[in-house]
Design an enzyme around this catalytic site. Structure first.
Site, short mmCIF file in Angstrom:
data_model
loop_
_atom_site.label_atom_id
_atom_site.label_comp_id
_atom_site.label_asym_id
_atom_site.label_seq_id
_atom_site.Cartn_x
_atom_site.Cartn_y
_atom_site.Cartn_z
N LYS A 176 0.87 -1.18 0.00
CA LYS A 176 0.00 0.00 0.00
C LYS A 176 0.91 1.24 0.00
O LYS A 176 1.46 1.64 1.01
CB LYS A 176 -0.90 0.00 1.24
CG LYS A 176 -2.08 0.90 1.14
CD LYS A 176 -1.94 2.18 1.69
CE LYS A 176 -2.02 3.42 2.13
NZ LYS A 176 -1.70 4.51 1.27
N GLY A 229 6.97 5.75 7.82
CA GLY A 229 6.12 6.94 7.76
C GLY A 229 6.28 7.73 9.04
O GLY A 229 7.31 7.62 9.72
N SER A 230 5.27 8.50 9.37
CA SER A 230 5.39 9.37 10.55
C SER A 230 5.27 8.57 11.85
O SER A 230 4.67 7.48 11.87
CB SER A 230 4.30 10.43 10.50
OG SER A 230 3.04 9.79 10.58
N GLY A 234 2.80 5.44 12.77
CA GLY A 234 3.49 4.22 13.20
C GLY A 234 3.02 3.76 14.58
O GLY A 234 2.80 2.57 14.82
N GLU A 251 9.77 2.30 10.78
CA GLU A 251 10.79 3.33 10.54
C GLU A 251 10.06 4.66 10.49
O GLU A 251 9.22 4.87 9.61
CB GLU A 251 11.50 3.09 9.20
CG GLU A 251 12.31 1.82 9.12
CD GLU A 251 13.51 1.80 10.03
OE1 GLU A 251 13.93 2.89 10.49
OE2 GLU A 251 14.01 0.71 10.32
N CYS A 285 13.60 11.71 5.76
CA CYS A 285 13.56 11.38 7.19
C CYS A 285 14.89 11.72 7.82
O CYS A 285 14.98 11.99 9.01
CB CYS A 285 13.23 9.90 7.37
SG CYS A 285 14.26 8.83 6.39
N GLU A 386 9.31 17.58 14.17
CA GLU A 386 9.70 17.33 12.78
C GLU A 386 8.85 18.22 11.86
O GLU A 386 7.63 18.08 11.81
CB GLU A 386 9.47 15.86 12.43
CG GLU A 386 9.99 15.50 11.05
CD GLU A 386 9.70 14.06 10.64
OE1 GLU A 386 8.58 13.59 10.87
OE2 GLU A 386 10.61 13.43 10.07
P1 NAP Z 1 2.37 9.05 6.99
O1 NAP Z 1 1.32 10.07 6.87
O2 NAP Z 1 2.58 8.43 8.33
O3 NAP Z 1 2.01 7.93 5.89
C1 NAP Z 1 2.84 6.83 5.66
C2 NAP Z 1 2.01 5.72 5.01
O4 NAP Z 1 1.03 5.26 5.96
C3 NAP Z 1 1.22 6.19 3.79
O5 NAP Z 1 1.14 5.15 2.86
C4 NAP Z 1 -0.14 6.46 4.39
O6 NAP Z 1 -1.18 6.43 3.43
C5 NAP Z 1 -0.26 5.31 5.38
N1 NAP Z 1 -1.25 5.50 6.42
C6 NAP Z 1 -1.81 6.64 6.88
N2 NAP Z 1 -2.69 6.38 7.86
C7 NAP Z 1 -2.71 5.03 8.03
C8 NAP Z 1 -3.41 4.13 8.89
N3 NAP Z 1 -4.30 4.56 9.78
N4 NAP Z 1 -3.16 2.82 8.79
C9 NAP Z 1 -2.24 2.35 7.90
N5 NAP Z 1 -1.56 3.16 7.04
C10 NAP Z 1 -1.78 4.48 7.11
O7 NAP Z 1 3.78 9.61 6.53
P2 NAP Z 1 4.12 10.46 5.23
O8 NAP Z 1 3.62 11.85 5.41
O9 NAP Z 1 3.70 9.70 4.02
O10 NAP Z 1 5.73 10.46 5.27
C11 NAP Z 1 6.49 11.37 5.99
C12 NAP Z 1 6.97 10.73 7.29
O11 NAP Z 1 7.70 9.54 7.01
C13 NAP Z 1 7.96 11.63 8.05
O12 NAP Z 1 7.65 11.59 9.42
C14 NAP Z 1 9.32 10.98 7.80
O13 NAP Z 1 10.29 11.22 8.78
C15 NAP Z 1 8.92 9.53 7.75
N6 NAP Z 1 9.94 8.73 7.05
C16 NAP Z 1 10.73 7.91 7.80
C17 NAP Z 1 11.73 7.17 7.19
C18 NAP Z 1 12.62 6.26 8.00
O14 NAP Z 1 13.21 5.36 7.41
N7 NAP Z 1 12.74 6.44 9.29
C19 NAP Z 1 11.90 7.25 5.80
C20 NAP Z 1 11.07 8.10 5.07
C21 NAP Z 1 10.08 8.84 5.71
P3 NAP Z 1 -1.70 7.80 2.74
O15 NAP Z 1 -0.57 8.38 1.99
O16 NAP Z 1 -2.78 7.36 1.86
O17 NAP Z 1 -2.15 8.67 3.87
#
Ligand code: NAP
Length: 500
Positions: A176, A229-230, A234, A251, A285, A386
């Protein structure tokens, strides 16, 4: 021009969402550019995809790992051929400048090629037994159906970090992707299809996290969740998955700091700070969002940094003259600006930037001026949270010890960096900085795929991606084997010994 319509990939077939609902994917550099319509899936499609993955599992897990590896090797090679075609679409839907988009695809290529080597490795253990005529060993087994949930900032690299190890280990997967980068995901899955991956082994479900995410996480046949993701999302997924005792690797967010000490090479440091803070528009990230500078070189460093920051060219990432692309969407643009307003209100000093760009062609996209704040104290919101945009918070310290103390004043612990020519300071920071990664004389971004990647504190839950030996820990379960050929009942734990 008719808009392009994209589909889910379930059990080896491309198909729309049952109810026919779709969502739009727009170019963040120019919202007049509609990239396509994607299926807005629901629980029904999740169930179909998990079922397809479940049905494919027995045969895929029985394919010898070296054969599975051949497919992955072909995927890596095919991606090489399509690198710039995919990179251009990636820039179009995500915004990062084209050469960085090429880097994103390159990381996917490197991962596919590197992980394919595990097909002939995936090492187990043979160890002496405590009894005669008995062998003791352990080997790795696949876990089952994996849910792969990824963010938008690395639309090909991050999915490959998860899909490649999941598949080489004999698992099947439901992927997904972020709803902001679905086209890159579709192009990636298409490559697996072209390279002969059997139906059902990898399934793609488009849709909103809030609509399909929960269904995927809570599906009883999903045994493993690999999420990037965030921290907020997570944490929520972790709580849901805990109910069913699923294996879960997370992550999450970062608030990464570069330390520059008095003895640093300032020009080198400035290059690194610019790349770390404004590369990918600060949306990595591992992006550098805090800069901690020692007293004596503070003014000299600031003068160089301010001058160079003002010269950065913001614009459409497909334009080769552009240094900094758009941010991903309107919500993120508003969020960044909100943090900037908080920074000013809490007493930080804005040196440059701090505004949404709206003149000329900027009006059609989500552009933010590269921003520097100084006099940022550790208790300020912009030091702690962040922001995920082109905003750098700068603090001044008197010693290496204070610099490390500042770096550690964060709930996150992903990447970190120190610029120094003194080997003692380098080693001190290697030991004392609370982060999964520390760079010496290089910025906080730019990992290599064969080393562990991940963070401590609220960045992760103890797993690492990247290096094969850490990935195998996520995507396999250990099975222990004892072979007793003594032809009599032998009891371990010295149970036959006299009682003293
Ligand atoms: P996000 O809003 O947490 O979304 C990540 C993924 O989770 C997306 O596919 C999102 O779908 C999905 N999602 C959202 N709500 C969900 C739920 N209730 N259940 C299951 N899945 C759900 O993060 P983002 O804005 O895409 O990415 C930015 C974040 O990622 C930042 O905090 C960054 O630091 C972090 N990140 C971390 C790393 C690492 O390796 N540590 C690497 C890259 C990014 P939708 O897009 O459809 O909402």
């Amino acid at each position: 021009m008719a808009e392009e319509i994209f589909l889910n990939y379930i059990g080896g077939k491309w198909m729309p969402a049952r109810k026919g609902r779709t969502f739009e994917n727009l170019n963040p550099a120019d919202v007049r550019d509609l990239i396509g319509l994607f299926p807005r899936s629901s629980e029904e499609e999740v169930n179909d995809a998990v079922q397809a993955a479940k049905e494919a599992f027995p045969s895929w897990s029985s394919v010898p790992a070296p054969e599975r590896a051949e497919i992955l090797l072909n995927v890596g090679q095919r991606l090489k051929e399509k690198k710039w075609e995919i990179a251009r679409e990636l820039t179009r839907e995500m915004g990062k400048i084209l050469k960085e988009a090429g880097g994103d695809v390159q990381e996917a290529i490197d991962t596919a090629l590197y992980i394919s080597g595990e097909g002939r490795r995936m090492l187990g253990v043979v160890t002496p037994s405590e009894l005669q005529n008995k062998w003791a060993m352990a080997f790795r087994r696949p876990v089952g159906v994996c849910a792969i949930i990824t963010p938008w900032n690395f639309p090909t690299a991050l999915p490959m970090w998860k899909i490649a190890p999941a598949l080489i280990c004999g698992n099947t997967a439901v992927f997904k992707p972020s709803s902001f980068t679905p086209k890159s995901a579709a192009m990636l899955v298409r490559v697996f299809e072209e390279c002969g991956l059997p139906p059902g082994v990898l399934n793609l479900i488009h849709g909103l996290g809030s609509e399909v995410g929960d269904a995927l996480v809570q599906h009883p046949d999903v045994r493993l969740i690999s999420f990037t993701g965030s921290t907020e999302t997570g944490r929520r997924i972790n709580l849901q998955a805990a109910q069913q005792l699923k294996k879960i690797s997370l992550e999450m967010g970062g608030k990464n700091a570069i330390i520059v000490l008095d003895d640093a090479d300032l020009d080198l440091a400035v290059e690194g700070i610019l790349w770390g803070a404004f590369g990918t528009t600060g949306q990595r990230c591992t992006a550098t969002s805090r800069l901690i500078v020692q007293q004596k070189i503070y003014e000299a460093l600031m003068a160089k940094l301010l001058d160079r920051t003002k010269k950065l060219v913001v614009g459409n990432g497909l334009n080769p003259d552009v240094d900094v692309g758009p941010v991903i969407n309107q919500e993120q643009l508003n969020k960044i600006h909100h943090y900037v307003e908080i920074g000013i209100k809490e007493g930080a000093r804005l040196l440059t930037g701090g505004k949404i760009l709206t003149e000329g062609d900027y009006q059609y996209g989500f552009f933010y001026a590269p921003t520097l704040f100084e006099e940022v104290q550790p208790n300020m919101t912009i030091f702690q949270e962040e922001i995920f945009g082109p905003v750098l918070s700068i603090s001044r310290v008197s010693s290496v010890e204070q610099a490390i103390e500042y770096a550690n004043q964060s709930r996150y612990g992903l990447s970190s960096s120190i610029y120094t020519r003194d080997i003692r300071n380098a080693f001190l920071s290697m030991e004392k900085i609370e982060a999964g990664i520390t760079y010496i004389n290089a910025p906080t971004i730019g990992s290599e795929v064969h080393l562990p990647f991940g963070g401590v504190k609220e960045t992760g839950n103890g797993h690492r991606e990247g290096a094969a030996w850490t990935l195998l820990e996520i995507f396999t379960e250990w099975k222990t084997i004892y072979v007793d050929y003594s032809q009599k009942l032998q009891k371990a734990q010295k149970i036959e010994e006299d009682r003293g």
